[in-house]
Write a protein that holds these residues in place. Sequence first.
Motif, PDB file in Angstrom:
ATOM      1  N   THR A 193       0.620  -1.089  -0.414  1.00 22.13           N
ATOM      2  CA  THR A 193      -0.071   0.168  -0.133  1.00 22.13           C
ATOM      3  C   THR A 193       0.773   1.379   0.166  1.00 22.13           C
ATOM      4  O   THR A 193       0.143   2.399  -0.055  1.00 22.13           O
ATOM      5  CB  THR A 193      -0.763   0.008   1.174  1.00 22.13           C
ATOM      6  OG1 THR A 193      -0.279   0.252   2.150  1.00 22.13           O
ATOM      7  CG2 THR A 193      -1.649  -0.959   1.327  1.00 22.13           C
ATOM      8  N   LEU A 222      -0.054   5.094  -1.376  1.00 23.45           N
ATOM      9  CA  LEU A 222      -1.861   4.840  -1.989  1.00 23.45           C
ATOM     10  C   LEU A 222      -2.498   6.289  -0.737  1.00 23.45           C
ATOM     11  O   LEU A 222      -1.569   6.072   0.445  1.00 23.45           O
ATOM     12  CB  LEU A 222      -1.786   3.619  -1.889  1.00 23.45           C
ATOM     13  CG  LEU A 222      -1.791   2.058  -2.838  1.00 23.45           C
ATOM     14  CD1 LEU A 222      -2.243   1.318  -3.016  1.00 23.45           C
ATOM     15  CD2 LEU A 222      -1.692   3.378  -4.695  1.00 23.45           C
ATOM     16  N   ARG A 256      -8.150   4.042  -0.562  1.00 25.52           N
ATOM     17  CA  ARG A 256      -7.159   3.365  -1.401  1.00 25.52           C
ATOM     18  C   ARG A 256      -6.904   1.689  -0.797  1.00 25.52           C
ATOM     19  O   ARG A 256      -6.842   0.642  -0.959  1.00 25.52           O
ATOM     20  CB  ARG A 256      -6.562   3.687  -2.513  1.00 25.52           C
ATOM     21  CG  ARG A 256      -7.610   4.261  -3.319  1.00 25.52           C
ATOM     22  CD  ARG A 256      -6.638   4.891  -4.482  1.00 25.52           C
ATOM     23  NE  ARG A 256      -5.964   3.648  -4.930  1.00 25.52           N
ATOM     24  CZ  ARG A 256      -4.887   3.697  -6.225  1.00 25.52           C
ATOM     25  NH1 ARG A 256      -5.102   4.921  -6.847  1.00 25.52           N
ATOM     26  NH2 ARG A 256      -4.413   2.466  -6.924  1.00 25.52           N
TER      27      ARG A 256
END
Length: 187
Positions: free
Chosen positions: A45, A48, A52
Motif C-alpha cells: 500500500t 496509495l 484505497r
Amino acid sequence: MKPLKIPSFLHDVLGEKQSLIAILSILLFGGLLTAALYVSFPELTAGLPFWRSVLALLLVFDIFSGCLANFTASTSNFYASRKINRAVFIAIHVHIVAVSLLLDTAVVYAVSVWLYTIVGAFIVNALIGKHTQLFVAGLLLSIGMGVMPMLPHLEPYMLIIFLLFMLKVLFSFAVDHYGKALQHSDS
C-alpha cells in the motif's frame, strides 16, 4: 455446542446456522492473513491514498475469509438449494480485479486470473451431482496454481491473493462438498 442462527443479511456469507468456532476461525484466518500480508509486504500500500489502501485490504480480507467460509457445511448447504444465488455469487466475484486496480498492480494478470477462475467455477458448478465434479475442480485448481507462480514479474503478495481467490471461488465455493445440491435436485 449449538450452532448460532445467522441473521438473514449474512446468509450469503455464513449460511443460515454456523458454529461459533467456525465463525471465529473464518474471521481469524481472514484477519490474521490480511495483517500478515500487510506487515510482510509494506510496498503493498506504499504511496496509495488511505481510502484505497483500506478498501483493498477489506477486499483481501473478504477473499481470505470467504475462502474458509465457503468450505463450511452451512455456507455450502445454503447455496445448494439456491441455483440462481450460486450463479450470481460466482459472477459477482470481481474482487481480484478491484484489488489489483486499487493497489495499482498486476491488472492484466488479475483479469486473466479472474476470467480463468470464473469460467472454471461455472464449469465446476455445472457438474454438481456428477461424480466428476471434484476431479474437474481439482484439475482446474491445480492448473491455475501451477501456472500462476510462473507469471513473470508478479508481486508475491498478488500471487498469494490470486491463489486464495482461485481456491475460494473455483474450489471452495463451486464444489458441492456436502452433497446437498444433489439431494435438493432429487426432491
